[in-house]
Design an enzyme around this catalytic site. Structure first.
Site, PDB file in Angstrom:
ATOM      1  N   LYS A 121       0.832  -1.209   0.000  1.00  0.00           N
ATOM      2  CA  LYS A 121       0.000   0.000   0.000  1.00  0.00           C
ATOM      3  C   LYS A 121       0.870   1.265   0.000  1.00  0.00           C
ATOM      4  CE  LYS A 121      -1.524   2.110   3.455  1.00  0.00           C
ATOM      5  NZ  LYS A 121      -2.015   2.391   4.801  1.00  0.00           N
ATOM      6  N   ASP A 132      -6.411   1.576   1.202  1.00  0.00           N
ATOM      7  CA  ASP A 132      -6.310   1.753   2.657  1.00  0.00           C
ATOM      8  C   ASP A 132      -7.674   1.459   3.273  1.00  0.00           C
ATOM      9  OD1 ASP A 132      -7.920   3.895   2.109  1.00  0.00           O
ATOM     10  OD2 ASP A 132      -6.622   5.399   3.045  1.00  0.00           O
TER      11      ASP A 132
END
Ligand code: SF4
Length: 213
Positions: free
Chosen positions: A119, A137
């Site tokens: 991420k 997220d």
């Protein structure tokens, strides 16, 4: 599904026409460290901390040599502070010792840095290098699941792949930001603003639970 995507993306354009990353940074490593620090906390809090951190330790050499207890004090308010302080020092050390102080571009290398996962690399790619990527997220995950763009049990990687398949590659970075900001300011985990939301008609979450809000 295509119609659903265009309805959602058009609404995001209306609501958030100029999305931008809310983390403050001034170069490659400052963004990478800021994203790493943002785990389990808010960007606003990270910005307060990084202002102090990068003022006191204005380059990678200084961060590498920083006093560990002082780093812990600086990042204390972000939670998980021992780990985060360790990550800062270690990232600085690796970048200085192995990469001449420059953040490498290769995902395989970036993901070996402490505290840096897929991420974080996706955020770094899209924001700093302008390489198309979609970071999933907690906000992106929640919004996608509420709108049933993915099954309720989909992993973050499955969500990322689904979004990549359904959104034009040149829009990935922008759409990621819009989804994050939509989740942060409109479709919050607690008390989402469903009454004003124009996605009510296609929102699974609203149909199931939101009507009583
Ligand atoms: S209707 Fe509510 S839960 Fe659904 S997308 Fe809009 S704000 Fe989120």
């Amino acid at each position: 599904m295509k119609k659903k995507y265009s309805e959602i993306l058009n609404y995001l354009d209306e609501l958030l026409p100029n999305p931008h990353c809310e983390l403050h940074y001034f170069n490659d490593y400052s963004l990478l460290i800021a994203v790493m620090l943002s785990a389990q906390t808010t960007d606003a809090r990270v910005n307060i901390v990084t202002k102090e951190l990068f003022t006191k330790y204005p380059n990678l050499e200084a961060l590498k040599e920083a006093n560990f207890n002082d780093l812990k004090d600086i990042v204390h308010s972000l939670g998980n502070y021992t780990k985060k302080a360790f990550n800062i020092k270690e990232i600085a050390r690796i970048l200085v010792d192995n990469y001449d102080g420059i953040v490498p571009k290769e995902r395989e290398i970036l993901e070996t840095l402490p505290g840096i996962g897929r991420k974080t690399v996706n955020v770094y790619y899209a924001e700093y290098l302008k390489i198309p990527a979609i970071a999933v997220d907690t906000h992106v995950e929640r919004v996608c699941k509420r709108l049933k763009l993915v099954p309720a049990k989909a992993s973050v990687l499955e969500i990322e792949k689904t979004l990549m398949k359904n959104i034009l590659e040149e829009q990935w970075g922008r759409r990621h930001l819009q989804l994050v900001l939509f989740g942060r300011y409109y479709c919050q985990a607690k008390n989402p603003s469903c009454q004003e939301c124009q996605l009510k008609d296609i929102c699974y979450f609203y149909k199931k639970k939101g009507k009583k809000n």
